[in-house]
Write a protein that holds these residues in place. Sequence first.
Motif, PDB file in Angstrom:
ATOM      1  N   UNK A 258       0.787  -1.237   0.000  1.00  0.00           N
ATOM      2  CA  UNK A 258       0.000   0.000   0.000  1.00  0.00           C
ATOM      3  C   UNK A 258       0.816   1.283   0.000  1.00  0.00           C
ATOM      4  N   UNK A 259       2.128   1.208  -0.196  1.00  0.00           N
ATOM      5  CA  UNK A 259       2.899   2.443  -0.313  1.00  0.00           C
ATOM      6  C   UNK A 259       2.688   3.032  -1.702  1.00  0.00           C
ATOM      7  N   UNK A 260       1.516   3.572  -1.914  1.00  0.00           N
ATOM      8  CA  UNK A 260       1.125   4.110  -3.214  1.00  0.00           C
ATOM      9  C   UNK A 260      -0.086   5.004  -2.981  1.00  0.00           C
ATOM     10  N   UNK A 261      -0.127   6.123  -3.694  1.00  0.00           N
ATOM     11  CA  UNK A 261      -1.192   7.105  -3.492  1.00  0.00           C
ATOM     12  C   UNK A 261      -1.826   7.513  -4.820  1.00  0.00           C
ATOM     13  N   UNK A 262      -1.730   6.639  -5.836  1.00  0.00           N
ATOM     14  CA  UNK A 262      -1.977   7.054  -7.214  1.00  0.00           C
ATOM     15  C   UNK A 262      -3.385   6.790  -7.731  1.00  0.00           C
ATOM     16  N   UNK A 263      -4.249   6.110  -6.970  1.00  0.00           N
ATOM     17  CA  UNK A 263      -5.531   5.732  -7.559  1.00  0.00           C
ATOM     18  C   UNK A 263      -6.559   5.500  -6.464  1.00  0.00           C
ATOM     19  N   UNK A 264      -7.826   5.363  -6.911  1.00  0.00           N
ATOM     20  CA  UNK A 264      -8.929   5.036  -6.007  1.00  0.00           C
ATOM     21  C   UNK A 264      -9.333   3.573  -6.114  1.00  0.00           C
ATOM     22  N   UNK A 265      -8.588   2.792  -6.891  1.00  0.00           N
ATOM     23  CA  UNK A 265      -8.857   1.364  -7.062  1.00  0.00           C
ATOM     24  C   UNK A 265      -7.552   0.592  -7.010  1.00  0.00           C
ATOM     25  N   UNK A 266      -7.597  -0.670  -6.596  1.00  0.00           N
ATOM     26  CA  UNK A 266      -6.392  -1.504  -6.638  1.00  0.00           C
ATOM     27  C   UNK A 266      -5.940  -1.729  -8.082  1.00  0.00           C
ATOM     28  N   UNK A 267      -4.660  -2.066  -8.232  1.00  0.00           N
ATOM     29  CA  UNK A 267      -4.144  -2.438  -9.547  1.00  0.00           C
ATOM     30  C   UNK A 267      -2.954  -3.382  -9.370  1.00  0.00           C
ATOM     31  N   UNK A 268      -2.635  -4.083 -10.437  1.00  0.00           N
ATOM     32  CA  UNK A 268      -1.581  -5.088 -10.398  1.00  0.00           C
ATOM     33  C   UNK A 268      -0.256  -4.561 -10.952  1.00  0.00           C
ATOM     34  N   UNK A 269       0.850  -5.069 -10.383  1.00  0.00           N
ATOM     35  CA  UNK A 269       2.177  -4.922 -10.978  1.00  0.00           C
ATOM     36  C   UNK A 269       2.819  -6.311 -10.974  1.00  0.00           C
ATOM     37  N   UNK A 270       3.831  -6.471 -11.776  1.00  0.00           N
ATOM     38  CA  UNK A 270       4.561  -7.739 -11.790  1.00  0.00           C
ATOM     39  C   UNK A 270       5.250  -7.942 -10.449  1.00  0.00           C
ATOM     40  N   UNK A 271       5.182  -9.151  -9.922  1.00  0.00           N
ATOM     41  CA  UNK A 271       5.816  -9.430  -8.632  1.00  0.00           C
ATOM     42  C   UNK A 271       7.328  -9.261  -8.758  1.00  0.00           C
ATOM     43  N   UNK A 272       7.948  -8.465  -7.895  1.00  0.00           N
ATOM     44  CA  UNK A 272       9.399  -8.270  -7.986  1.00  0.00           C
ATOM     45  C   UNK A 272      10.151  -9.589  -7.933  1.00  0.00           C
ATOM     46  N   UNK A 273      10.952  -9.846  -8.924  1.00  0.00           N
ATOM     47  CA  UNK A 273      11.690 -11.105  -8.993  1.00  0.00           C
ATOM     48  C   UNK A 273      10.872 -12.255  -9.532  1.00  0.00           C
ATOM     49  N   UNK A 274       9.547 -12.048  -9.653  1.00  0.00           N
ATOM     50  CA  UNK A 274       8.681 -13.097 -10.185  1.00  0.00           C
ATOM     51  C   UNK A 274       8.604 -14.331  -9.329  1.00  0.00           C
ATOM     52  N   UNK A 275       8.764 -14.156  -7.986  1.00  0.00           N
ATOM     53  CA  UNK A 275       8.834 -15.333  -7.116  1.00  0.00           C
ATOM     54  C   UNK A 275       7.784 -15.324  -6.019  1.00  0.00           C
ATOM     55  N   UNK A 276       6.717 -14.544  -6.184  1.00  0.00           N
ATOM     56  CA  UNK A 276       5.729 -14.441  -5.122  1.00  0.00           C
ATOM     57  C   UNK A 276       4.975 -15.728  -4.876  1.00  0.00           C
ATOM     58  N   UNK A 277       4.586 -15.940  -3.618  1.00  0.00           N
ATOM     59  CA  UNK A 277       3.797 -17.114  -3.260  1.00  0.00           C
ATOM     60  C   UNK A 277       2.327 -16.814  -3.525  1.00  0.00           C
ATOM     61  N   UNK A 278       1.698 -17.620  -4.377  1.00  0.00           N
ATOM     62  CA  UNK A 278       0.284 -17.430  -4.670  1.00  0.00           C
ATOM     63  C   UNK A 278      -0.569 -18.017  -3.554  1.00  0.00           C
ATOM     64  N   UNK A 279      -1.676 -17.369  -3.283  1.00  0.00           N
ATOM     65  CA  UNK A 279      -2.637 -17.941  -2.347  1.00  0.00           C
ATOM     66  C   UNK A 279      -3.186 -19.247  -2.914  1.00  0.00           C
TER      67      UNK A 279
END
Length: 427
Positions: A258-279
Amino acid sequence: MSSIADEYGPRNIVGYGQNPPDAKWPGGAKIAISIVLNYEVRNTRGLWVVTMLDPRAPTLTRAASKAGSPVCSEARTRPRRATSCPERPSDPYTDGAAEEGSEASPMNGDPQSEKLCSELGPGCEALDGRNVNIESLYEYGSRAGVWRILRLFKEYGVNCTSYMVGQALLMNPEVGRVMVQEGHEVASHGWRWVDRSGWSEEEEVENVRQAITAIKSITGQPPRGWYYGMVQTKAGARSRGLVARTYAEEGLPLKYYSDDYSDDLPYWVKYPGGTGKQEEGAKGEGQGLLIVPYAAGDDGGGDGDDGAVLAMAAAAAGTMPAVPTVAVVTSALDTNDYKDGSHNAWLTPDNFASYLIGAFDELYREGLAGSPKMFSIGLHCRLVGRPGRLAGLRKFLEHTRKYEGVWFATREEIADHWMETYPYKAA
């Protein structure tokens, strides 16, 4: 050679453009309100040691160390290299909310007292020595303010997200336990609320791990969301990648950042390193990191036009609006009680309530028009926890009861909804 900060990527000034997606909030809600209760601690040269002798029973003790040379130790459930927990090497008295018991103070090993973000306002000067009056202003948040706020939330059936500083939680663990018992979300606000600009990547990663460990030890689960704050830090570009990668290394899901102040809706970015654990059961192609912006409002200012909005709601629903069906969702820098400890303070309960009401009314109109948004409200225990300011928050909550289709949600609930409704798609 590229750095982890380079992964942040170029600016995106376009976003969703003039046709944002329909949020499809649960129950057809016209607005999602996210109330964020910041529970922070500021100990820029603190001497506290976190001793995890038993991961279920952490203790916080003083270290025999001179000021400016903090010591942190932590025994974990599995072996890990020993590291220090450095603090910002530069002036600790020039930035930030110092709260809930570990603000700058000789009692914490600091040479001066705190001067920022108190009832004394921006003109307060740090003393060369202990200032027991400033200490007591900050202690109000953890002793009285937080409990008054939680009672109000319980009265109105509102669940919030707490941006929890790990060290602050260990100093008053009952707060975290009660939050979990009453259905609130405990997200991470870092190990300490300090500027990370002077840290190495290794030092910041260790602080990320300490925050995760502290929150898990009290609440029973690691934080699923992260917000650092410290808006002007030079470390911002790299921090998103470091936090995300640390979660991946620990095998933990990071649902949102949430360190972002750019919008009123969520949005996606590529996971840094592409190694995120999916739910488990998560949809989507590849790995994405959901950004849930901290933008839209905090406690304060401007009159709302109840009659016009109610008329619009009645026309859309065919009836006059009744009690809201759901709860709160946002938090931001303009709708934030932090102003009460710095500049442009909300001088009366009506100042704060009317600004929140004005923001709510405009966003509700957008929802009625088919483009529902998030509304974030940022709160701090020692500020809005004062009776006069809480009266403004109560007035706002009463206002929302006039409308149908108001969803008060935790940020984790918003993230879960968005992941299900708009799963990540690799570019």
